[in-house]
Design a protein around this motif. Structure first.
Motif, PDB file in Angstrom:
ATOM      1  N   PRO A  74       0.812  -1.231   0.000  1.00 12.98           N
ATOM      2  CA  PRO A  74       0.000   0.000   0.000  1.00 12.98           C
ATOM      3  C   PRO A  74       0.841   1.275   0.000  1.00 12.98           C
ATOM      4  CG  PRO A  74      -0.904  -1.541   1.561  1.00 12.98           C
ATOM      5  CD  PRO A  74       0.404  -2.112   1.088  1.00 12.98           C
ATOM      6  N   GLY A  75       2.018   1.234   0.591  1.00 12.40           N
ATOM      7  CA  GLY A  75       2.907   2.388   0.554  1.00 12.40           C
ATOM      8  C   GLY A  75       3.412   2.679  -0.841  1.00 12.40           C
ATOM      9  N   VAL A  76       3.718   1.626  -1.590  1.00  6.97           N
ATOM     10  CA  VAL A  76       4.162   1.805  -2.975  1.00  6.97           C
ATOM     11  C   VAL A  76       3.016   2.339  -3.827  1.00  6.97           C
ATOM     12  CG1 VAL A  76       5.065   0.613  -5.009  1.00  6.97           C
ATOM     13  CG2 VAL A  76       5.935   0.045  -2.749  1.00  6.97           C
ATOM     14  N   ILE A  77       1.822   1.849  -3.591  1.00  7.60           N
ATOM     15  CA  ILE A  77       0.659   2.370  -4.310  1.00  7.60           C
ATOM     16  C   ILE A  77       0.441   3.836  -3.948  1.00  7.60           C
ATOM     17  CG2 ILE A  77      -1.858   2.171  -4.548  1.00  7.60           C
ATOM     18  CD1 ILE A  77      -1.464  -0.870  -4.164  1.00  7.60           C
ATOM     19  N   GLY A  78       0.658   4.180  -2.681  1.00 13.72           N
ATOM     20  CA  GLY A  78       0.561   5.578  -2.267  1.00 13.72           C
ATOM     21  C   GLY A  78       1.593   6.456  -2.947  1.00 13.72           C
ATOM     22  N   LEU A  79       2.801   5.928  -3.110  1.00 10.97           N
ATOM     23  CA  LEU A  79       3.829   6.684  -3.830  1.00 10.97           C
ATOM     24  C   LEU A  79       3.429   6.894  -5.279  1.00 10.97           C
ATOM     25  CD1 LEU A  79       7.057   4.998  -2.429  1.00 10.97           C
ATOM     26  CD2 LEU A  79       6.334   7.362  -2.063  1.00 10.97           C
ATOM     27  N   LEU A  80       2.865   5.875  -5.897  1.00  7.92           N
ATOM     28  CA  LEU A  80       2.404   6.029  -7.282  1.00  7.92           C
ATOM     29  C   LEU A  80       1.276   7.047  -7.384  1.00  7.92           C
ATOM     30  CD1 LEU A  80       2.445   2.311  -8.456  1.00  7.92           C
ATOM     31  CD2 LEU A  80       3.890   4.163  -9.300  1.00  7.92           C
ATOM     32  N   LEU A  81       0.335   7.019  -6.423  1.00  6.83           N
ATOM     33  CA  LEU A  81      -0.757   7.986  -6.440  1.00  6.83           C
ATOM     34  C   LEU A  81      -0.244   9.396  -6.188  1.00  6.83           C
ATOM     35  CD1 LEU A  81      -3.591   6.062  -4.586  1.00  6.83           C
ATOM     36  CD2 LEU A  81      -3.446   6.627  -6.999  1.00  6.83           C
ATOM     37  N   SER A  82       0.730   9.535  -5.301  1.00 11.05           N
ATOM     38  CA  SER A  82       1.274  10.871  -5.052  1.00 11.05           C
ATOM     39  C   SER A  82       1.961  11.414  -6.283  1.00 11.05           C
ATOM     40  CB  SER A  82       2.229  10.851  -3.869  1.00 11.05           C
ATOM     41  OG  SER A  82       3.412  10.161  -4.186  1.00 11.05           O
ATOM     42  N   GLN A  83       2.601  10.544  -7.028  1.00  2.00           N
ATOM     43  CA  GLN A  83       3.226  10.975  -8.273  1.00  2.00           C
ATOM     44  C   GLN A  83       2.155  11.423  -9.285  1.00  2.00           C
ATOM     45  OE1 GLN A  83       5.507   7.978 -10.274  1.00  2.00           O
ATOM     46  NE2 GLN A  83       7.386   9.128  -9.936  1.00  2.00           N
ATOM     47  N   LEU A  84       1.046  10.713  -9.299  1.00  2.00           N
ATOM     48  CA  LEU A  84      -0.033  11.072 -10.204  1.00  2.00           C
ATOM     49  C   LEU A  84      -0.683  12.380  -9.805  1.00  2.00           C
ATOM     50  CD1 LEU A  84      -1.939  10.079 -12.541  1.00  2.00           C
ATOM     51  CD2 LEU A  84      -3.362   9.150 -10.737  1.00  2.00           C
ATOM     52  N   ILE A  85      -0.902  12.601  -8.504  1.00  2.00           N
ATOM     53  CA  ILE A  85      -1.564  13.801  -8.024  1.00  2.00           C
ATOM     54  C   ILE A  85      -0.670  15.026  -8.158  1.00  2.00           C
ATOM     55  CG2 ILE A  85      -2.466  14.934  -5.945  1.00  2.00           C
ATOM     56  CD1 ILE A  85      -3.516  12.190  -5.089  1.00  2.00           C
TER      57      ILE A  85
END
Length: 87
Positions: A74-85
């Protein structure tokens, strides 16, 4: 800070708290934390390996290793979402 950044921070802290809570409840705290770290770092490397196909990569530094080790996948997914946002 913007509302999206607050939401992202809240989500990442929530994922970390959930990981610790589940690890404490299962009575196998250290093995759960170790497996979370291994899966997080493995998914970080997996994202960077398939980045040649998807053009999406995460920089490898101390912060991203810490987030992926402490929060797992979930942390890696959060990093990907933060990059998208934040783009």
């Amino acid at each position: 800070m913007s509302m999206q950044l607050y939401l992202l921070l809240f989500t990442l802290v929530g994922c970390f708290a959930l990981t610790v809570a589940v690890s404490l409840k299962t009575k196998h705290f250290f093995s759960c934390i170790f497996l979370t770290a291994v899966s997080g770092i493995g998914s970080l490397f997996a994202v960077n390996i398939i980045s040649t196909l998807t053009q999406v990569s995460i920089a490898q530094n101390y912060l991203t290793f810490a987030v992926s080790a402490l929060m797992g996948t979930p942390g890696v997914i959060g990093l990907l979402l933060s990059q998208l946002i934040l783009k």
